[in-house]
Design a protein around this motif. Structure first.
Motif, PDB file in Angstrom:
ATOM      1  N   UNK A  27       0.836  -1.204   0.000  1.00 27.53           N
ATOM      2  CA  UNK A  27       0.000   0.000   0.000  1.00 27.53           C
ATOM      3  C   UNK A  27       0.866   1.248   0.000  1.00 27.53           C
ATOM      4  N   UNK A  28       1.936   1.233   0.766  1.00 27.85           N
ATOM      5  CA  UNK A  28       2.852   2.370   0.824  1.00 27.85           C
ATOM      6  C   UNK A  28       3.500   2.601  -0.540  1.00 27.85           C
ATOM      7  N   UNK A  29       3.942   1.506  -1.191  1.00 30.93           N
ATOM      8  CA  UNK A  29       4.547   1.636  -2.519  1.00 30.93           C
ATOM      9  C   UNK A  29       3.525   2.185  -3.522  1.00 30.93           C
ATOM     10  N   UNK A  30       2.293   1.685  -3.461  1.00 30.46           N
ATOM     11  CA  UNK A  30       1.247   2.160  -4.361  1.00 30.46           C
ATOM     12  C   UNK A  30       0.980   3.649  -4.120  1.00 30.46           C
ATOM     13  N   UNK A  31       0.912   4.043  -2.859  1.00 29.30           N
ATOM     14  CA  UNK A  31       0.673   5.447  -2.517  1.00 29.30           C
ATOM     15  C   UNK A  31       1.828   6.322  -2.986  1.00 29.30           C
ATOM     16  N   UNK A  32       3.071   5.831  -2.768  1.00 28.76           N
ATOM     17  CA  UNK A  32       4.234   6.605  -3.222  1.00 28.76           C
ATOM     18  C   UNK A  32       4.209   6.766  -4.746  1.00 28.76           C
ATOM     19  N   UNK A  33       3.875   5.705  -5.443  1.00 23.79           N
ATOM     20  CA  UNK A  33       3.817   5.748  -6.905  1.00 23.79           C
ATOM     21  C   UNK A  33       2.733   6.736  -7.366  1.00 23.79           C
ATOM     22  N   UNK A  34       1.578   6.675  -6.721  1.00 19.38           N
ATOM     23  CA  UNK A  34       0.493   7.592  -7.074  1.00 19.38           C
ATOM     24  C   UNK A  34       0.889   9.031  -6.780  1.00 19.38           C
ATOM     25  N   UNK A  35       1.556   9.274  -5.653  1.00 21.99           N
ATOM     26  CA  UNK A  35       2.012  10.626  -5.318  1.00 21.99           C
ATOM     27  C   UNK A  35       3.053  11.117  -6.312  1.00 21.99           C
ATOM     28  N   UNK A  36       3.953  10.237  -6.738  1.00 20.05           N
ATOM     29  CA  UNK A  36       4.976  10.619  -7.718  1.00 20.05           C
ATOM     30  C   UNK A  36       4.307  10.985  -9.055  1.00 20.05           C
ATOM     31  N   UNK A  37       3.352  10.164  -9.478  1.00 20.30           N
ATOM     32  CA  UNK A  37       2.631  10.461 -10.727  1.00 20.30           C
ATOM     33  C   UNK A  37       1.885  11.789 -10.619  1.00 20.30           C
ATOM     34  N   UNK A  38       1.243  12.007  -9.487  1.00 19.84           N
ATOM     35  CA  UNK A  38       0.508  13.261  -9.279  1.00 19.84           C
ATOM     36  C   UNK A  38       1.456  14.447  -9.303  1.00 19.84           C
ATOM     37  N   UNK A  39       2.620  14.294  -8.681  1.00 26.84           N
ATOM     38  CA  UNK A  39       3.601  15.375  -8.660  1.00 26.84           C
ATOM     39  C   UNK A  39       4.089  15.689 -10.075  1.00 26.84           C
ATOM     40  N   UNK A  40       4.347  14.644 -10.871  1.00 30.44           N
ATOM     41  CA  UNK A  40       4.784  14.853 -12.261  1.00 30.44           C
ATOM     42  C   UNK A  40       3.692  15.558 -13.070  1.00 30.44           C
TER      43      UNK A  40
END
Length: 154
Positions: A27-40
């Motif tokens: 879940x943490x990895x998924x959240x980090x990935x989603x946050x990175x995509x959102x930031x980009x």
């Protein structure tokens, strides 16, 4: 038996702990990935907005220049059209003036010849006015007969 039960409980707790830890990591990895995509996405949108904001004054200036040019062209065409219309009117007026002069000349020459011809004709005395037109007094002299009163006394 209590020891076996305790071992099973400890084993179940360890499995649950490992499962929760794995799920938390996923879940943490998924959240980090989603946050990175959102930031980009936010960074790309910010760049697009900056680029368009920087280009907006130039676009507005270009539109203003185009509008000014269109108005200038319209005015110059209107002025040129008015000049050509005025020139056409001047040409027509000179033609009309010459025709008027010719018509008046013909009228005057015709009138002078008709007056000569009318002198030769006898004048009828039927239907003549009682007073000659020169003897008619204006309205202000006839006001209440006051002027006639002064005229008779003198």
């Amino acid at each position: 038996m209590a020891d076996a039960f305790l071992e099973k409980a400890t084993s179940a707790v360890n499995e649950a702990k490992e499962s929760v830890t794995a799920t938390a990591e996923t879940t943490t990895e998924t959240a980090r990935s989603a946050l990175t995509d959102a930031q980009k996405t936010v960074e790309a949108s910010t760049e697009t907005v900056k680029t368009e904001a920087e280009a907006a004054p130039k676009k507005a200036s270009d539109l203003s220049t185009q509008a000014k040019d269109a108005v200038d062209k319209g005015l110059s065409r209107g002025i040129e059209g008015a000049k050509s219309l005025l020139q056409a009117f001047e040409e027509k007026s000179s033609d009309i003036s010459s025709k008027l002069v010719g018509g008046v000349t013909n009228l005057v020459s015709g009138a002078s010849s008709s007056t000569v011809a009318s002198r030769d004709l006898p004048v009828s005395t039927d239907n003549q006015p009682l007073l000659a037109s020169g003897e008619k007094t204006p309205w202000w002299k006839n006001c209440c007969g006051v002027l006639d009163f002064f005229k008779k006394d003198t």
